[in-house]
Design a protein around this motif. Structure first.
Motif, PDB file in Angstrom:
ATOM      1  N   ILE A 113     -11.941 -11.699  25.799  1.00  0.00           N
ATOM      2  CA  ILE A 113     -12.199 -10.573  24.887  1.00  0.00           C
ATOM      3  C   ILE A 113     -13.023  -9.478  25.580  1.00  0.00           C
ATOM      4  N   ILE A 114     -14.009  -9.873  26.378  1.00  0.00           N
ATOM      5  CA  ILE A 114     -14.803  -8.878  27.117  1.00  0.00           C
ATOM      6  C   ILE A 114     -13.883  -8.063  28.026  1.00  0.00           C
ATOM      7  N   TRP A 115     -13.023  -8.769  28.763  1.00  0.00           N
ATOM      8  CA  TRP A 115     -12.147  -8.070  29.707  1.00  0.00           C
ATOM      9  C   TRP A 115     -11.066  -7.271  28.987  1.00  0.00           C
ATOM     10  N   ARG A 116     -10.699  -7.737  27.797  1.00  0.00           N
ATOM     11  CA  ARG A 116      -9.728  -6.973  27.003  1.00  0.00           C
ATOM     12  C   ARG A 116     -10.269  -5.552  26.760  1.00  0.00           C
ATOM     13  N   LEU A 117     -11.587  -5.445  26.577  1.00  0.00           N
ATOM     14  CA  LEU A 117     -12.200  -4.136  26.342  1.00  0.00           C
ATOM     15  C   LEU A 117     -12.382  -3.371  27.654  1.00  0.00           C
ATOM     16  N   ILE A 118     -12.769  -4.070  28.708  1.00  0.00           N
ATOM     17  CA  ILE A 118     -12.941  -3.400  29.998  1.00  0.00           C
ATOM     18  C   ILE A 118     -11.608  -2.809  30.451  1.00  0.00           C
ATOM     19  N   ALA A 120      -9.172  -1.888  28.549  1.00  0.00           N
ATOM     20  CA  ALA A 120      -8.502  -1.160  27.461  1.00  0.00           C
ATOM     21  C   ALA A 120      -7.643  -0.036  28.023  1.00  0.00           C
ATOM     22  N   GLN A 124     -10.305   5.994  27.861  1.00  0.00           N
ATOM     23  CA  GLN A 124     -11.711   5.699  27.592  1.00  0.00           C
ATOM     24  C   GLN A 124     -12.070   4.247  27.917  1.00  0.00           C
ATOM     25  N   GLY A 125     -11.077   3.466  28.287  1.00  0.00           N
ATOM     26  CA  GLY A 125     -11.387   2.094  28.699  1.00  0.00           C
ATOM     27  C   GLY A 125     -12.307   2.137  29.906  1.00  0.00           C
ATOM     28  N   LEU A 126     -13.194   1.146  30.038  1.00  0.00           N
ATOM     29  CA  LEU A 126     -14.227   1.208  31.080  1.00  0.00           C
ATOM     30  C   LEU A 126     -13.615   1.301  32.480  1.00  0.00           C
ATOM     31  N   SER A 129     -11.845   4.685  32.967  1.00  0.00           N
ATOM     32  CA  SER A 129     -12.757   5.828  33.175  1.00  0.00           C
ATOM     33  C   SER A 129     -13.448   5.725  34.529  1.00  0.00           C
ATOM     34  N   ALA A 130     -13.770   4.493  34.953  1.00  0.00           N
ATOM     35  CA  ALA A 130     -14.403   4.340  36.266  1.00  0.00           C
ATOM     36  C   ALA A 130     -13.462   4.815  37.366  1.00  0.00           C
ATOM     37  N   TRP A 161     -13.131 -14.205  37.984  1.00  0.00           N
ATOM     38  CA  TRP A 161     -14.511 -13.835  37.659  1.00  0.00           C
ATOM     39  C   TRP A 161     -15.218 -14.995  36.951  1.00  0.00           C
TER      40      TRP A 161
ATOM     41  N   TYR B  39     -21.720  -4.990  30.381  1.00  0.00           N
ATOM     42  CA  TYR B  39     -20.874  -4.221  29.462  1.00  0.00           C
ATOM     43  C   TYR B  39     -20.884  -4.837  28.064  1.00  0.00           C
ATOM     44  N   LEU B  52     -15.513   2.018  23.041  1.00  0.00           N
ATOM     45  CA  LEU B  52     -14.445   2.360  23.962  1.00  0.00           C
ATOM     46  C   LEU B  52     -14.578   3.819  24.357  1.00  0.00           C
ATOM     47  N   GLY B  54     -15.763   4.829  27.618  1.00  0.00           N
ATOM     48  CA  GLY B  54     -16.137   4.795  29.029  1.00  0.00           C
ATOM     49  C   GLY B  54     -17.586   4.400  29.229  1.00  0.00           C
ATOM     50  N   PHE B  55     -18.279   5.193  30.063  1.00  0.00           N
ATOM     51  CA  PHE B  55     -19.656   4.836  30.439  1.00  0.00           C
ATOM     52  C   PHE B  55     -20.664   5.132  29.344  1.00  0.00           C
ATOM     53  N   MET B 257     -18.457  -7.715  20.167  1.00  0.00           N
ATOM     54  CA  MET B 257     -19.331  -7.905  21.330  1.00  0.00           C
ATOM     55  C   MET B 257     -20.690  -8.472  20.911  1.00  0.00           C
TER      56      MET B 257
END
Lengths: 289, 289
Positions: A113-118, A120, A124-126, A129-130, A161, B39, B52, B54-55, B257
């Motif tokens: 679930i955490i990675w599902r958001l990262i 996304a 705007q997914g982390l 955006s990175a 991970w 995160y 959601l 980004g940073f 989260m």
């Protein structure tokens, strides 16, 4: 004194195991008033060779094999690298040792679930955006979990991970058992760090490395939780590109109420695990003897 | 003296300089391992609209605890299940499996390693063979065989009490305890039960700790079995519940989260307190397995 444990193991491991073989020869369904018909090896023939049914099972098996083919070398190498990094007793190294091991205590359902958001898919997914930030916007947003090309890779990344610290700890224990005199002797022989690694470290932990690699391979076959969470709980995972053997077994049993086929899948899964386990035992034993 | 200090100073300066790339490697990998955890924590504290974005989740000025109060009010009716209840289920199941498992499996291991009885060799060999059977291989037939016990607490506990790996780890440990200790106690007229509980068990704290930790980790994250057996929201353990909660539409990711943080805190606390046993347990299970 051994009775309670033996009874429990019979009830919850041995009996179900024999039942799996039995069920796989019949078309068993839950709550079916008709008594199941004997089908012989028909279930196996279907999942392995039937043109309509086998494609899905074989693709699931292929996903497990790809998973293993990537995770075994990558995770073992990464775990060895981390173990070498934290082996040196320099100030603060204990913090990093705990840090690498930290994901191991995370339930894999939560990790998914955490990675599902990262991962996304929106811009705007982390991760998106990175990547956009570091590439100056040149790198567009990806649908990591949804796209057929990156779905399995994404699952592999989050699995590494979570699992890497576990392997690191095992390898670290092995590294610490390599006699220090060997390193001293190598230094006297003017061996550089790379040569010391090749001629002292690697031979010293060979057995453990083989063990870890095969153990990781067996774990790769058992993958289920993260696929199920991401495919069924709003993860937007591309199911067709990531289904695994266990996922097939559970969906056959649970969604299609086809206990016979699910049992046949379980038996095939078990046969593969046994073959790997036997190879593992042989490989780690011959070197001890 | 002068002549010897110069080279040592030189060496220590060279040593310290060589730490720099080492620390860089530690920091880079450490950041990669910590990022998903950071995160999760940040997303649980950030405003719901920023999960959601980004940073922006890392914008500390906007952090607050609203997601935590949100998740406890979202999960506070009988139809959704209560937040405290999920914890109670996971806690009860885990404590019961760990506690009962320690007693039952260590007793079996003692009987196998120390006492003479009929069928001992066969039982020992069978348990060693059962080590190869992963739970996944018997999950489907168990789902069918024990379907009448769906949605109960005990079906989440009893199948996992007897554990071949735990018996094996205890057996290895007990085999390393000199028999002269038992013999001395026998001379004093102690029976096998007394010898086990009064002498062997207290001497085997490390084995108990390692098995407890490994069982705890597995149970706290258990997912496959609850997926198959538990549909009643009042009996769902945490990993199953978080996947259900994440699958709701529209998903409240900030609350998910926050739930994740709450779910993982107990394991992290246990991990930090018993870190040594964790690491020894993992390493020993691998080296001997």
């Amino acid at each position: 004194m051994a009775t309670p444990a033996v009874l429990l193991l019979i009830l919850f491991v041995a009996v179900p195991f024999v039942a799996a073989i039995g069920f796989s020869l019949y078309n068993v369904r839950l709550g079916d008033p008709r008594s199941p018909n004997f089908m012989g090896l028909e279930q196996y023939a279907r999942i392995l060779t039937d043109p309509d049914i086998s494609a899905q099972f074989l693709s699931a098996l292929l996903h497990n094999l790809i998973f293993a083919a990537v995770v075994v070398p990558v995770q073992t190498a990464l775990a060895l690298g981390l173990a070498l990094l934290v082996k040196k007793s320099i100030p603060g190294v204990g913090i990093f040792r705990s840090l690498y091991f930290l994901p191991v205590v995370f339930p894999i359902a939560l990790v998914a679930i955490i990675w599902r958001l990262i991962l996304a898919r929106g811009d705007q997914g982390l991760l998106n955006s990175a990547l956009a930030f570091f590439s100056g916007g040149a790198f567009g947003a990806q649908d990591w979990l949804g796209s057929e090309t990156t779905a399995l890779a994404s699952v592999i990344v989050l699995s590494i991970w979570q699992g890497c610290g576990f392997q690191m700890v095992i390898l670290l224990a092995a590294l610490q058992q390599v006699p220090g005199e060997l390193y001293e002797a190598a230094e006297l022989d003017r061996a550089g760090p790379w040569q010391r690694f090749l001629h002292v470290t690697l031979p010293g932990i060979k057995t453990t490395l083989v063990f870890v690699a095969l153990y990781t391979m067996i774990l790769s076959l058992r993958v289920f939780d993260q696929i199920y969470v991401l495919a069924k709980s709003g993860g937007g995972l591309n199911e067709g590109a990531t289904r695994t053997v266990m996922y097939e077994a559970v969906t056959a049993a649970f969604d299609q109420n086809n206990i016979g086929r699910a049992s046949a899948i379980s038996v095939v899964f078990f046969v593969i695990v046994v073959i790997l386990s036997l190879i593992q035992r042989r490989a780690t034993r011959t070197q001890e003897g | 003296m002068q002549t010897t200090t110069a080279p040592t100073q030189n060496i220590s300066r060279r040593r310290r300089a060589s730490y720099v790339p080492h620390y860089i490697a530690l920091l880079v990998t450490g950041t990669l391992f910590l990022a998903p955890v950071a995160y999760m924590v940040a997303a649980s504290l950030a405003p719901a609209s920023k999960t959601l974005a980004g940073f922006e989740v890392f914008d500390v000025s906007q952090w607050g605890l609203h997601n935590y109060s949100g998740v406890s009010s979202s999960l506070s009716s009988d139809s959704t299940g209560h937040l405290w209840q999920f914890f109670a289920v996971s806690f009860t199941v885990t404590v019961a499996v760990v506690g009962l498992g320690l007693i039952v499996n260590s007793m079996a291991a003692y009987a196998l390693s120390r006492l003479q009885w009929r069928g001992q060799k066969i039982i020992l060999l069978s348990i060693l063979m059962l080590l190869i059977v992963p739970f996944e291989a018997v999950a489907v037939p168990m789902f069918y065989l024990y379907n009448d016990a769906r949605n109960t607490l005990w079906i989440q506990i009893v199948p996992f009490v007897g554990n071949a790996l735990a018996i094996f780890l205890f057996y290895s440990f007990f085999s390393g305890i000199p028999r002269s200790i038992d013999e001395a106690a026998l001379m004093d007229g102690a029976g096998p039960w007394k010898i086990f509980w009064r002498i062997i068990a207290p001497m085997s704290k490390p084995a108990y700790a390692s098995v407890a930790i490994l069982t705890f980790l597995t149970q706290w994250g258990s997912f496959l079995w609850p997926v198959l057996m538990i549909s009643d929201p009042n009996l769902r353990p945490l990993p199953l519940q978080i996947s259900v909660f994440a699958g709701q539409l529209p998903p409240a990711w900030g609350q998910v989260m926050a739930f994740g943080v709450l779910l993982v805190i107990p394991v992290i606390v246990v991990f930090l307190i018993f870190q040594r046993w964790f690491i020894e347990g993992v390493a020993s299970s691998a080296v001997k397995g």
